[in-house]
Scaffold this motif. Structure first.
Motif, PDB file in Angstrom:
ATOM      1  N   ASP A  51       0.884  -1.131  -0.261  1.00  0.00           N
ATOM      2  CA  ASP A  51       0.078  -0.156  -0.095  1.00  0.00           C
ATOM      3  C   ASP A  51       0.977   1.107   0.199  1.00  0.00           C
ATOM      4  OD1 ASP A  51      -2.085  -0.953   0.315  1.00  0.00           O
ATOM      5  OD2 ASP A  51      -2.390  -1.755   2.015  1.00  0.00           O
ATOM      6  N   ALA A  77      -4.061  -1.816 -10.241  1.00  0.00           N
ATOM      7  CA  ALA A  77      -4.762  -2.118  -9.435  1.00  0.00           C
ATOM      8  C   ALA A  77      -4.228  -3.689  -9.676  1.00  0.00           C
ATOM      9  CB  ALA A  77      -6.185  -1.606  -9.465  1.00  0.00           C
ATOM     10  N   MET A  78      -4.160  -4.305 -10.994  1.00  0.00           N
ATOM     11  CA  MET A  78      -4.125  -5.816 -11.341  1.00  0.00           C
ATOM     12  C   MET A  78      -2.060  -5.732 -10.212  1.00  0.00           C
ATOM     13  SD  MET A  78      -2.657  -7.812 -14.209  1.00  0.00           S
ATOM     14  CE  MET A  78      -1.457  -6.790 -14.703  1.00  0.00           C
ATOM     15  N   GLU A  80      -1.034  -4.045  -7.476  1.00  0.00           N
ATOM     16  CA  GLU A  80      -0.790  -4.846  -5.909  1.00  0.00           C
ATOM     17  C   GLU A  80      -1.709  -5.644  -5.852  1.00  0.00           C
ATOM     18  OE1 GLU A  80      -3.755  -2.293  -3.012  1.00  0.00           O
ATOM     19  OE2 GLU A  80      -4.322  -1.277  -4.536  1.00  0.00           O
ATOM     20  N   LYS A  81      -2.394  -6.284  -6.432  1.00  0.00           N
ATOM     21  CA  LYS A  81      -2.981  -7.592  -6.157  1.00  0.00           C
ATOM     22  C   LYS A  81      -1.764  -9.124  -6.695  1.00  0.00           C
ATOM     23  CE  LYS A  81      -7.790  -7.022  -7.201  1.00  0.00           C
ATOM     24  NZ  LYS A  81      -8.946  -6.781  -8.489  1.00  0.00           N
ATOM     25  N   LYS A  84       1.095  -8.329  -3.979  1.00  0.00           N
ATOM     26  CA  LYS A  84       0.099  -9.396  -2.963  1.00  0.00           C
ATOM     27  C   LYS A  84      -0.160 -10.366  -2.763  1.00  0.00           C
ATOM     28  CE  LYS A  84      -2.005  -4.756  -0.690  1.00  0.00           C
ATOM     29  NZ  LYS A  84      -3.316  -3.873  -0.133  1.00  0.00           N
ATOM     30  N   SER A  85       0.265 -11.356  -3.217  1.00  0.00           N
ATOM     31  CA  SER A  85       0.032 -12.618  -3.997  1.00  0.00           C
ATOM     32  C   SER A  85       0.546 -13.371  -2.716  1.00  0.00           C
ATOM     33  CB  SER A  85      -0.250 -12.765  -5.519  1.00  0.00           C
ATOM     34  OG  SER A  85      -0.838 -12.457  -6.296  1.00  0.00           O
ATOM     35  N   SER A  92      -2.632 -18.303  -7.137  1.00  0.00           N
ATOM     36  CA  SER A  92      -2.451 -16.541  -6.580  1.00  0.00           C
ATOM     37  C   SER A  92      -2.754 -16.565  -7.937  1.00  0.00           C
ATOM     38  CB  SER A  92      -1.690 -16.129  -5.243  1.00  0.00           C
ATOM     39  OG  SER A  92      -0.277 -16.863  -6.030  1.00  0.00           O
ATOM     40  N   LEU A  93      -2.897 -14.803  -7.974  1.00  0.00           N
ATOM     41  CA  LEU A  93      -2.896 -13.989  -9.559  1.00  0.00           C
ATOM     42  C   LEU A  93      -1.238 -14.156  -9.780  1.00  0.00           C
ATOM     43  CD1 LEU A  93      -3.847 -12.314 -11.428  1.00  0.00           C
ATOM     44  CD2 LEU A  93      -3.064 -10.166 -10.357  1.00  0.00           C
ATOM     45  N   HIS A 106       7.359  -9.955  -8.297  1.00  0.00           N
ATOM     46  CA  HIS A 106       7.040 -10.826  -6.998  1.00  0.00           C
ATOM     47  C   HIS A 106       8.059 -10.488  -6.188  1.00  0.00           C
ATOM     48  CE1 HIS A 106       5.172 -12.524  -3.815  1.00  0.00           C
ATOM     49  NE2 HIS A 106       3.895 -11.786  -4.267  1.00  0.00           N
ATOM     50  N   GLU A 114       0.166 -10.861   2.735  1.00  0.00           N
ATOM     51  CA  GLU A 114      -0.454 -10.490   1.739  1.00  0.00           C
ATOM     52  C   GLU A 114       0.172  -9.285   1.757  1.00  0.00           C
ATOM     53  OE1 GLU A 114      -3.938 -11.534   3.363  1.00  0.00           O
ATOM     54  OE2 GLU A 114      -4.386 -13.294   2.922  1.00  0.00           O
TER      55      GLU A 114
END
Length: 274
Positions: A51, A77-78, A80-81, A84-85, A92-93, A106, A114
């Motif tokens: 965040d 937004a993607m 960020e996901k 956090k995966s 997971s994404l 990542h 997360e």
């Protein structure tokens, strides 16, 4: 940035290799990149969560550029996901995306729990590595924008040592194109089942040779030679087409005037030297 305009792949690579250090220094000293690096070094040490990274536009953009993801900056937004995966969850994404750049980001960024904690951002050595990554990627991207084939070779050089299996190659569009060209595998093979593609590569090249500098150099030479040969054939075809069009246009009253073209003479036209 030093221009590659008018150069084939071989000449472009020679120029890039000869001026690499100078160009890296130019990137570090350019006003835009110098500001971006200074902002990253000043603030990344206080970022402990995904965040916080997303809230700082400059740091977010710097991170995306460092992993060659400048074309995906809009997908905040993607991203960020993804960060956090859970990498240990197959569903997971980050594990469902085919683009290896996201997985690399990542892993290197080091967010855990997360996205609530981070293992790396406080480390000065990690920060230095990230700045180097950013500069190298900016250099590579600049060359690819001018000459796609030169960019592909530079990407291959950077990634070859990390290849562990043929699926590492096949999931990467540029790496798979490089290997198909260098090994003489038809482009149409890209439409085959992925296991069959892996078998084709396996028959032509030993994975262990990705650790052998001499073998990597051979692959690069083959890729460059074939790429330039294809470009030369296309240029000759374009020259022939231009001559035919000119002949049609010159026909009296718009009538077609047949002419004879010596294709061997056209393809043998001397190339401009640099």
């Amino acid at each position: 940035m030093i221009s590659l305009s008018g150069l084939n792949t071989r000449m472009g690579l020679q120029l890039v290799d000869a001026t690499r250090d100078r160009q890296l220094d130019m990137i570090r000293d350019s006003a835009e990149d110098k500001r971006a690096i200074a902002a990253f070094e000043e603030r990344i040490g206080n970022v402990f969560s995904v965040d916080q990274l997303m809230e700082d536009r400059e740091l977010y953009v710097f991170t995306m550029k460092a992993f060659g993801l400048e074309d995906q900056i809009f997908g905040k937004a993607m991203v960020e996901k993804i960060l956090k995966s859970d990498p240990d969850d197959p569903k997971s994404l980050v594990n469902r995306l085919t683009d290896p750049r996201f997985r690399e980001m990542h892993e290197v960024m080091g967010f855990v729990d997360e996205g609530q904690n981070n293992l790396n951002t406080f480390s000065t050595s990690w920060q230095s590595d990230m700045v180097d990554r950013y500069v190298e990627q900016r250099f590579e991207s600049a060359q690819a924008e001018q000459n796609e084939k030169v960019g592909t070779v530079l990407e291959f050089r950077r990634k070859a040592g990390e290849i562990k299996n043929w699926f590492d190659v096949l999931k990467d569009k540029d790496l798979s194109e490089f290997m198909r060209t260098a090994l003489g595998v038809p482009a149409s093979a890209a439409g085959l089942d992925i296991d069959k593609q892996a078998d084709l590569f396996r028959q032509k090249f030993d994975l262990a040779d990705f650790k052998n500098p001499a073998e990597l150099e051979k692959l690069e030479r083959k890729y460059v030679a074939i790429s330039d040969a294809k470009a030369g054939v296309q240029a000759s075809a374009n020259a022939a087409l231009s001559l035919m069009n000119a002949a049609v246009s010159a026909g009296a009253g718009g009538r077609f005037t047949p002419i004879t073209l010596d294709i061997s003479a056209i393809t043998a036209l001397p190339r401009r030297t640099y």
